[in-house]
Design an enzyme around this catalytic site. Structure first.
Site, mmCIF file in Angstrom:
data_model
loop_
_atom_site.group_PDB
_atom_site.id
_atom_site.type_symbol
_atom_site.label_atom_id
_atom_site.label_comp_id
_atom_site.label_asym_id
_atom_site.label_seq_id
_atom_site.Cartn_x
_atom_site.Cartn_y
_atom_site.Cartn_z
ATOM 1 N N ASP A 1 1.014 -1.093 -0.073
ATOM 2 C CA ASP A 1 0.081 -0.090 -0.132
ATOM 3 C C ASP A 1 1.014 1.168 -0.132
ATOM 4 O OD1 ASP A 1 -2.266 1.788 0.474
ATOM 5 O OD2 ASP A 1 -1.730 1.882 2.353
ATOM 6 N N GLU B 1 -13.729 16.162 8.381
ATOM 7 C CA GLU B 1 -12.543 15.147 8.230
ATOM 8 C C GLU B 1 -12.314 14.214 9.510
ATOM 9 O OE1 GLU B 1 -11.857 13.777 5.557
ATOM 10 O OE2 GLU B 1 -11.295 15.089 4.041
ATOM 11 N N SER C 1 -13.399 11.075 9.976
ATOM 12 C CA SER C 1 -12.716 10.097 9.060
ATOM 13 C C SER C 1 -11.233 9.470 9.934
ATOM 14 C CB SER C 1 -12.210 10.173 7.803
ATOM 15 O OG SER C 1 -11.685 9.492 6.940
ATOM 16 N N HIS D 1 -8.856 8.172 7.765
ATOM 17 C CA HIS D 1 -8.074 7.833 6.920
ATOM 18 C C HIS D 1 -6.745 8.866 7.098
ATOM 19 C CE1 HIS D 1 -6.356 8.136 2.797
ATOM 20 N NE2 HIS D 1 -7.043 7.149 2.312
ATOM 21 N N GLY E 1 -12.373 5.145 0.602
ATOM 22 C CA GLY E 1 -11.437 5.235 -0.612
ATOM 23 C C GLY E 1 -11.992 6.233 -1.479
ATOM 24 N N GLY F 1 -21.455 15.359 4.427
ATOM 25 C CA GLY F 1 -22.407 15.533 5.594
ATOM 26 C C GLY F 1 -23.206 17.013 5.107
ATOM 27 N N GLY G 1 -28.462 23.359 5.965
ATOM 28 C CA GLY G 1 -29.274 23.335 5.026
ATOM 29 C C GLY G 1 -28.606 22.925 3.600
ATOM 30 N N ASP H 1 -1.833 -0.480 6.201
ATOM 31 C CA ASP H 1 -1.974 -0.094 7.723
ATOM 32 C C ASP H 1 -3.471 0.279 7.739
ATOM 33 O OD1 ASP H 1 -1.487 2.290 5.992
ATOM 34 O OD2 ASP H 1 -0.916 3.406 7.820
ATOM 35 N N ASP I 1 -7.340 -1.718 3.774
ATOM 36 C CA ASP I 1 -6.485 -2.576 3.495
ATOM 37 C C ASP I 1 -6.577 -4.072 4.175
ATOM 38 O OD1 ASP I 1 -4.754 -0.946 2.054
ATOM 39 O OD2 ASP I 1 -3.939 -0.215 4.051
#
Length: 396
Positions: free
Chosen positions: A130, A163, A166, A168, A195, A200, A204, A310, A314
């Site tokens: 990766d 973010e 997440s 990631h 990925g 979100g 409105g 990691d 994956d």
């Protein structure tokens, strides 16, 4: 994975039902996980013992009744056969080597889950890497943030808040880079497509951050895109640094006769940039998690594969490969899906150490079994022919 803030937890399992207890059981099972070659040694040992007993009995019968040797000498020959034979050497040839191999790996900061893993790892033909967090540090920097017809601070604040949902590596880096714009926003209907994107609702409007896959028309000039109600309001260019000694490690793996491939969800240009600096045999770019899985699946049909990664993305590929390898600091699911864990996430050289230890351990096992067989094949006939006193047999 909670990076900051507060969380309420209800315990649904205690004692032996907890995840920690299950992981401890997993490690215990791994220690009892016999390699195929050990099963062969155990099987031979189980057959060997009754065969030696039969040879010993025949030695006595032939010596006393056929060759007219005295009763005492016939008994001594028979006993010498029992004493000189060594089924222990065959039974212990593998577990002792496995114990030392796993112990030596642990001293080098490498967790190997069981002897079966050592054997499979020693036979690997192809390793898939990766990119983010494995080949590169995973610490991204914003190289350029271009905001189109919107308030800059508000867009940065939305990126930061969205973010935070997440895990990631890119998301973590954006949160770190934009932490000065951390005013709490009440976002709703958070949805992450692994990925690809995270989106979100706020005030409105629907905000979405992702790769070029979220655009109606593909754009390879930037890394990330921010949409407001499906209209582009910002582009983000990011950069990531390659880990130290990575090219040296990949070159050394290639020298073992093992193919190396970069398997990444990143764009072709970024993967090619890496490939120009690191000696991979092949690269696969723009791969979604299910596409990575399919590549591993196809390659595993013809060769023994390893996958090193990691992230949560994956985990399926780590499970499907012949050997799954995760880095220290990986997500829990990646570590649990792996057979080997390299505890130093910034040192890919541990992969070379793991390969050498597995290959050397397997070679030692084969040498142990050879000497165990050779010893018995030579010694038993000598004892049966009366050239070996039982006392000498005990000493040998």
């Amino acid at each position: 994975i909670l990076q900051s803030g507060n969380i309420k937890v209800r315990a649904t399992n205690v004692g032996s039902d907890t995840l920690l207890s299950q992981i401890i059981e997993l490690v215990k099972d791994a220690q009892n996980n016999k390699p195929k070659i050990q099963k062969l040694g155990d099987k031979v040992s189980s057959i060997f013992v009754p065969i030696v007993l039969v040879i010993s009995l025949f030695t006595f019968l032939l010596s006393y009744f056929i060759f007219d040797i005295t009763l005492v000498d016939s008994f001594l020959r028979s006993i010498a056969v029992l004493v000189i034979s060594c089924p222990c050497a065959m039974g212990l040839a593998t577990p002792t080597a496995v114990m030392v191999g796993i112990g030596r790996a642990a001293k080098n900061g490498i967790l190997i889950k069981g002897g079966n893993t050592l054997e499979r790892f020693s036979k690997i033909n192809h390793i898939f890497f990766d990119k983010t967090g494995t080949i590169t540090t995973g610490n991204f920097k914003i190289k350029n943030l271009n905001i189109i017809n919107e308030d800059e601070d508000e867009v940065k604040n939305i990126i930061f808040n969205l973010e935070t949902y997440s895990s990631h590596p890119i998301a973590k880096s954006l949160v770190s880079e934009l932490k000065s714009f951390s005013n709490k926003l009440e976002l709703t209907n958070i949805n992450e497509e692994k990925g690809i994107s995270i989106k979100g609702n706020y005030n409105g409007n629907t905000y979405k951050i992702g790769s070029s896959k979220i655009l109606e028309k593909s754009d390879d000039n930037h890394d990330l895109f921010v949409l407001k109600n499906n209209i582009l309001i910002a582009t983000i260019d990011i950069e990531d640094e390659i880990k130290d000694n990575t090219n040296e490690v990949i070159t050394e793996i290639n020298a073992f006769g093992i193919n190396t491939s970069l398997l990444s969800g990143d764009k072709k240009e970024k993967c090619k940039y890496l490939s120009d600096r690191i000696s991979f045999n092949s690269i696969y770019s723009d791969q979604l998690p299910h596409e990575k899985l399919e590549i591993i699946k196809q390659c595993s049909l013809s060769e023994s594969t390893a996958m090193i990664g990691d992230g949560i993305n994956d985990a399926p590929s780590l499970s499907l490969a012949s050997i799954g390898i995760s880095m220290g600091g990986s997500t829990g699911v990646a570590i649990q899906s792996s057979d080997v864990v390299l505890l130093n996430k910034n040192n890919l050289k541990q992969l070379i150490s793991a390969l050498r230890i597995s290959k050397h351990t397997f070679l030692t096992i084969k040498q142990n079994l050879f000497w165990a067989f050779a010893y018995n094949i030579v010694a038993i006939p000598i004892a049966a022919m009366g050239y070996l006193n039982p006392m000498w047999g005990a000493l040998f």
